[in-house]
Structure formats: C-alpha cells, structure tokens
Write an enzyme that holds these catalytic residues in place. Structure first.
Site, mmCIF file in Angstrom:
data_model
loop_
_atom_site.group_PDB
_atom_site.id
_atom_site.type_symbol
_atom_site.label_atom_id
_atom_site.label_comp_id
_atom_site.label_asym_id
_atom_site.label_seq_id
_atom_site.Cartn_x
_atom_site.Cartn_y
_atom_site.Cartn_z
ATOM 1 N N SER A 177 0.831 -1.203 0.000
ATOM 2 C CA SER A 177 0.000 0.000 0.000
ATOM 3 C C SER A 177 0.864 1.252 0.000
ATOM 4 C CB SER A 177 -0.941 0.016 1.203
ATOM 5 O OG SER A 177 -0.217 0.320 2.359
ATOM 6 N N LYS A 178 0.226 2.309 -0.516
ATOM 7 C CA LYS A 178 0.907 3.603 -0.561
ATOM 8 C C LYS A 178 1.206 4.059 0.862
ATOM 9 C CE LYS A 178 -1.672 4.751 -4.665
ATOM 10 N NZ LYS A 178 -2.957 5.172 -5.167
#
Ligand code: GLU
Length: 282
Positions: free
Chosen positions: A254-255
C-alpha cells in the site's frame, strides 16, 4: 456477446507499486485474451489527495511497463456534473439525506464496522427535521449525503452479481449481494458531488465496461455497486477478483505503508521485463 471492455482505474494519490502493476498487467492481459479493449481511467475525485503529477507519473509508469490504451483517458474530476446528475436521481426518490457528522462523531456513534473495517454509521443525521437541515445548510456546515440504505434495498429487491475467477474465462458463479453490511453509505462526500462508489458505477456504465477486474480486497464493495446499478438502471458487468501482491510479512502492498514504488524499483535498476516477471506476466 458485447465487445469486451476492461479498465484499470487507479487513483492518482501516489505512485504505483507492484500491486498496481499486477492489476494493470492482469487487466491488460485479459482484455487481449478476450479480444477486447483495455482502458485507463483516472479516479481523482478526492481533491485533497489526488495530484496531476501523480496522474502523469502513473501514465508514464504504465507506458514503461509496456501498456497502451486509447485516448482520451477518462478523468473523473472532469465529470462532476455527471455524478451530480446521477446523485440527483437518487435525491429525487428521497434516497439520500444530508449528514453533518464529523469523522469523530461517526466513530463515537458507530454501530459496528463495515466490511472494510470502517465504523458503520449509526444514523445520527437520518431523522433530522427539515428546519434543522435548513439551518445547518444555511450556516454553511460541511455536508455529505448518505444513502437511505433500508429504503434503497427495499426498492431494489434482492441483488446478486456474477463472479468469474480466478480469470474472466472461469465458470461464472452467482453471489448474493449484502448491501445491508454497509449501512447508509456516503454517496456525495463533503465538498464533492460524488463518492468512489457512485463515480465507479456511473463510469463503468458510461464506458461500457463488460468485465470489472480488481483485487480481491475490493470484492465486498460490489454489494454497494450492484445496489447503485439497480437504483440507477445501469448495466451490471461481470466481476473477477484477482490475487493480491503481498509483502514479505504477507500484507497487502500500500501507498500508506510506503511499499516500494515502480519508480523507485526502476531507479534501483529493475527493468520493465523484470517487474512483469516478478508479478507473473513475462
Ligand atoms: N480507484 C480505485 C483504487 O485505486 C480502484 C477502482 C476500481 O477498481 O473500482 O483503489
């Protein structure tokens, strides 16, 4: 059988990582195998997080990976009037109500959690009187609009969708939708005329998407999407939920966790071929 149209629909709120590369390559591969078209759509409805430079970087990264798509690319921030018109149809059937709750208030009065683990809205604003609504709107209080979940479900009736997996060619299975798990979802966020859920169903229909291919983690939100499709009279695509690319701890990339981006891997000397191989598309 309509011409197959598939899409990769990233949100330009950061750089792409290997999970995005897999999803884009998967969708592109299956569009080719089905003899269809691969589209790119930029889901930039959140003005606080999305930035044009991320949109440019996404397109550059995807080209670098070897992907191509027809222009012009659909950009959601250019379509707010279309989402507002769709929301207006729900307003006209009294299926939306204004909610003035802050995140903290939603959290404090939650009645459980939705399938994403977010607080399930307790309905604080569901029965505000017209004069209270007028007063708060007149005061300029930030407002979002929620779906009257029970009424919407009663109007739509029992809902199902068709899932083919692990590839779009696998035998389709019918799944029953459970929109009740999501309660009164937000349809129009504070400061924008849409939410992710509304924009995605409006645009999938506008682009004639026949196969929605997205990560398994997004399967639960299909419950809301099929409800909105039914309420708005939109065609329902076939759904395929692909595997997720996990990190060394078995967690989804995930970012927010700072997973390595395609650009950083590229700077470290990875070739596009190596990335494709890494996620299984050589
Ligand atoms: N824009 C969404 C995201 O980046 C995904 C869109 C979709 O597949 O519906 O998470």
């Amino acid at each position: 059988m309509p011409h197959p149209i598939l899409r990769f629909a990233p949100s330009p709120n950061g750089h792409l990582h290997l999970g995005h590369a897999y999803s884009a390559l998967y969708t592109h591969f299956w569009a080719g195998r089905l003899g269809g078209t691969f589209l790119l759509r930029l889901e930039d409805t959140d003005p606080t997080r999305c930035k044009p430079e991320f949109a440019d970087a996404i397109m550059e990264d995807l080209h670098w990976l070897g992907l191509a798509w027809p222009e012009p690319v659909m950009v959601q921030s250019e379509r707010f009037d279309i989402y507002a018109a769709a929301a207006q149809r729900l307003h006209a059937h009294d299926l939306l109500y204004p909610c003035f709750c802050s995140r903290t208030e939603v959290h404090e009065h939650a009645i459980g959690a939705d399938p994403d683990g977010a607080p399930l809205y307790g309905g604080t604003c569901r029965h505000l009187s017209p004069s209270e609504i007028d007063e708060r709107l007149g005061r300029g209080d930030p407002v979002q609009y929620r779906l009257r979940g029970a009424e919407a479900r009663a109007l739509a009736g029992p809902l199902s969708f068709t899932v083919a997996g692990p590839t779009p060619l696998d035998r389709p299975q019918i799944r029953y939708a459970r929109p009740e798990l999501w309660g009164d979802v937000i349809i129009q966020r504070k400061g924008t005329p849409t939410s992710y859920h509304l924009a995605v169903v409006v645009d999938d229909a506008a682009q004639g998407i026949t196969h929605v291919t997205r990560g398994r983690d997004m399967e639960p939100s299909t419950d809301i999407h099929v409800l909105l499709q039914m309420l708005l009279g939109l065609a329902q695509p076939l759904y395929t939920f692909h595997r997720l690319i996990l990190d060394a701890e078995g967690k989804k990339l995930s970012k927010s966790k700072g997973s390595p981006t395609l650009r950083s891997l590229r700077q470290d000397g990875w070739s596009a071929e190596a990335i494709r191989r890494e996620v299984g598309f050589d």
